[in-house]
Design a protein around this motif. Sequence first.
Motif, PDB file in Angstrom:
ATOM      1  N   GLU A   1      -6.029   1.763   7.581  1.00 15.69           N
ATOM      2  CA  GLU A   1      -6.076   3.036   8.301  1.00 15.69           C
ATOM      3  C   GLU A   1      -4.761   3.769   8.047  1.00 15.69           C
ATOM      4  N   TRP A   2      -4.869   4.951   7.400  1.00 10.47           N
ATOM      5  CA  TRP A   2      -3.678   5.674   6.978  1.00 10.47           C
ATOM      6  C   TRP A   2      -3.714   7.137   7.398  1.00 10.47           C
ATOM      7  N   ASN A   3      -2.560   7.633   7.799  1.00 16.73           N
ATOM      8  CA  ASN A   3      -2.340   9.058   8.044  1.00 16.73           C
ATOM      9  C   ASN A   3      -1.272   9.495   7.046  1.00 16.73           C
TER      10      ASN A   3
ATOM     11  N   PRO B   1      -5.664  12.878   7.379  1.00 16.11           N
ATOM     12  CA  PRO B   1      -5.437  12.328   8.722  1.00 16.11           C
ATOM     13  C   PRO B   1      -6.059  10.969   8.986  1.00 16.11           C
ATOM     14  N   ASN B   2      -7.069  10.569   8.202  1.00 13.91           N
ATOM     15  CA  ASN B   2      -7.726   9.303   8.528  1.00 13.91           C
ATOM     16  C   ASN B   2      -8.408   8.702   7.300  1.00 13.91           C
TER      17      ASN B   2
ATOM     18  N   VAL C   1       3.607   8.507   5.576  1.00 11.47           N
ATOM     19  CA  VAL C   1       2.492   7.582   5.410  1.00 11.47           C
ATOM     20  C   VAL C   1       2.564   6.579   6.561  1.00 11.47           C
ATOM     21  N   GLU C   2       1.723   6.808   7.549  1.00  8.80           N
ATOM     22  CA  GLU C   2       1.699   5.975   8.748  1.00  8.80           C
ATOM     23  C   GLU C   2       0.394   5.190   8.805  1.00  8.80           C
ATOM     24  N   GLY C   3       0.488   3.952   9.216  1.00  6.55           N
ATOM     25  CA  GLY C   3      -0.706   3.125   9.335  1.00  6.55           C
ATOM     26  C   GLY C   3      -0.454   1.716   8.853  1.00  6.55           C
ATOM     27  N   GLU C   4      -1.515   1.041   8.481  1.00  2.00           N
ATOM     28  CA  GLU C   4      -1.408  -0.342   8.037  1.00  2.00           C
ATOM     29  C   GLU C   4      -2.618  -0.721   7.196  1.00  2.00           C
TER      30      GLU C   4
ATOM     31  N   SER D   1       0.825  -1.210   0.000  1.00  8.14           N
ATOM     32  CA  SER D   1       0.000   0.000   0.000  1.00  8.14           C
ATOM     33  C   SER D   1       0.858   1.258   0.000  1.00  8.14           C
ATOM     34  N   ARG D   2       1.922   1.262   0.795  1.00  9.15           N
ATOM     35  CA  ARG D   2       2.797   2.446   0.827  1.00  9.15           C
ATOM     36  C   ARG D   2       3.344   2.738  -0.564  1.00  9.15           C
ATOM     37  N   SER D   3       3.798   1.701  -1.243  1.00  2.00           N
ATOM     38  CA  SER D   3       4.334   1.880  -2.581  1.00  2.00           C
ATOM     39  C   SER D   3       3.257   2.340  -3.557  1.00  2.00           C
TER      40      SER D   3
END
Length: 337
Positions: free
Chosen positions: A82-84, A107-108, A64-67, A36-38
């Motif tokens: 869930e991503w910030n 933020p969400n 990009v924080e989350g999972e 997802s990050r990529s």
Amino acid sequence: MAKWGQGDPRWIVEERADATNVNNWHWTERDATRWSRSKLEELLVGIVVVNEAGSCEISDLKQVEGEASCNSRKGKLIFFYEWNIRLSWKGTMKESGEKHEGSVEIPNLSEENEVDDTEINVSKKKGDGDVLKDLMRTEGTSKVREALRDYLKVLKTEFTLGMILPTKTSAGPELAVKKKLSENNVQDSVIPISLDTVGVKIPTAKILLKETFDSTVEELYSIFITKELVQKFSKSRAVIEAKRGGKLQMFDGCITGEYIELLPSQRIVMKWRCRNWPHEHYATVALNFKDQATQTELQLECKGVPVCNEDSTRQCWQKQHFEEIRVLLQQPKVNTE
């Protein structure tokens, strides 16, 4: 004890195309965080919006924080994410040429909210240029939402390939054609229908690496196409046929492939696979050599790596290739002839 043919269908192994996770009944989980990050970076960075006042572009994915994950149970897919996210943007005024920059924050982004309801905040550093901020807040936000929709679409399609495995009743029309031809004793030459083996598509990832070596570009290039040098840094037998269509085999057959393109001291492209990958599945590896006087920058792009093998493939290139090549280059002289 149930009579033959009357057992619980969840446990009838012969009904599954590959005899695992019968009828997709059991809970399976696949981590989509790295993928997802990529994918988010691929979709968001580079977004451009233009109007009569100027132009803006999202230039970087700063955070990009989350999972994210995908789960399968009883033949159904369940998604959690869930991503910030924080992005940087740069803009240029059309008339004055003044440059401005700012950020976009999400933020969400989660499965609890629709993309249209997801909060997106646009800010700008101090100074003039509010028209560019307005451009990002309107058209820029719209394009960001479009990119987020694309992310969720490929998350639920491309990434999940292979999670719902084919059963006897869903293996596809090709299997039905095979069965019918077999029952009627029809030869392939009579009806020219493709009888490709039914398979399961798998999600793949792309690996990008950049390394700098203390060598000339000619010396580094030769290490990848010279059998003796490959055997030195890999410390194992190798087959190197450095020509278009030539075979590649390293680490006693653990790595195999085929050369597709060789542009001396500039570029090597090859089909490449590890022994433990799905049968006949290959990645495409491109090695680009950039001359930097006394050093050489090597850019690697490896496309089509099975998601479950992404980390091990990355380590293979970093540790078993690049680190060992550095050791080889430190030896008194590397014979490149």
